[in-house]
Design a protein around this motif. Structure first.
Motif, PDB file in Angstrom:
ATOM      1  N   GLY A 275       0.787  -1.232   0.000  1.00 32.82           N
ATOM      2  CA  GLY A 275       0.000   0.000   0.000  1.00 32.82           C
ATOM      3  C   GLY A 275       0.814   1.275   0.000  1.00 32.82           C
ATOM      4  O   GLY A 275       0.248   2.361  -0.077  1.00 32.82           O
ATOM      5  N   ALA A 276       2.122   1.193   0.075  1.00 36.71           N
ATOM      6  CA  ALA A 276       2.962   2.392   0.097  1.00 36.71           C
ATOM      7  C   ALA A 276       3.395   2.734  -1.323  1.00 36.71           C
ATOM      8  O   ALA A 276       3.589   1.856  -2.157  1.00 36.71           O
ATOM      9  N   SER A 277       3.529   4.012  -1.594  1.00 35.30           N
ATOM     10  CA  SER A 277       3.999   4.465  -2.900  1.00 35.30           C
ATOM     11  C   SER A 277       4.703   5.808  -2.742  1.00 35.30           C
ATOM     12  O   SER A 277       4.488   6.528  -1.767  1.00 35.30           O
ATOM     13  N   VAL A 278       5.533   6.123  -3.725  1.00 37.59           N
ATOM     14  CA  VAL A 278       6.257   7.391  -3.741  1.00 37.59           C
ATOM     15  C   VAL A 278       6.011   8.041  -5.097  1.00 37.59           C
ATOM     16  O   VAL A 278       6.226   7.419  -6.137  1.00 37.59           O
ATOM     17  N   LYS A 279       5.525   9.297  -5.084  1.00 38.28           N
ATOM     18  CA  LYS A 279       5.298  10.036  -6.318  1.00 38.28           C
ATOM     19  C   LYS A 279       6.541  10.845  -6.631  1.00 38.28           C
ATOM     20  O   LYS A 279       7.050  11.579  -5.769  1.00 38.28           O
ATOM     21  N   LEU A 280       7.016  10.722  -7.873  1.00 34.45           N
ATOM     22  CA  LEU A 280       8.211  11.421  -8.325  1.00 34.45           C
ATOM     23  C   LEU A 280       7.853  12.323  -9.501  1.00 34.45           C
ATOM     24  O   LEU A 280       7.031  11.962 -10.337  1.00 34.45           O
TER      25      LEU A 280
END
Length: 100
Positions: A52-57
């Motif tokens: 469920g974790a994500s990183v927007k770049l």
């Protein structure tokens, strides 16, 4: 809050608004990319990834690295070889870290 992400076979410790160079990611300058391969968010450690974790770049620019020269010479053989390489890189800015 910080996160550890995996991209290009390497791991990076990132926080919001960090700017870093990584292996080439698909997209143009100004595009937004979401990475799902998050190894750690704050104190949560994944096995291998945090669900469920994500990183927007945000892609700042597509660039190339410094030229690396590989030179081989065999003494007394009148034999030598020069080979050059430039790695394709992407300059990114971390926009948001979404933890689970």
């Amino acid at each position: 809050m910080f996160a550890v992400i995996k991209t290009g076979g390497k791991q990076y410790r990132v926080a919001a608004d960090d700017v870093l160079l990584v292996e080439r990611l698909p997209g143009e300058a100004g595009d937004t990319v979401t990475l799902e391969e998050v190894l750690m968010v704050g104190s949560k450690i994944g096995a291998p990834f945090v669900s469920g974790a994500s990183v927007k770049l945000e892609i700042v620019e597509q660039t190339r690295g410094k030229k690396v020269i590989s030179f081989k010479k065999r003494r007394r053989q009148n034999s030598k070889r020069t080979r050059g390489h430039r790695q394709d890189l992407t300059k990114i800015r971390v926009a948001e870290i979404a933890g689970a």
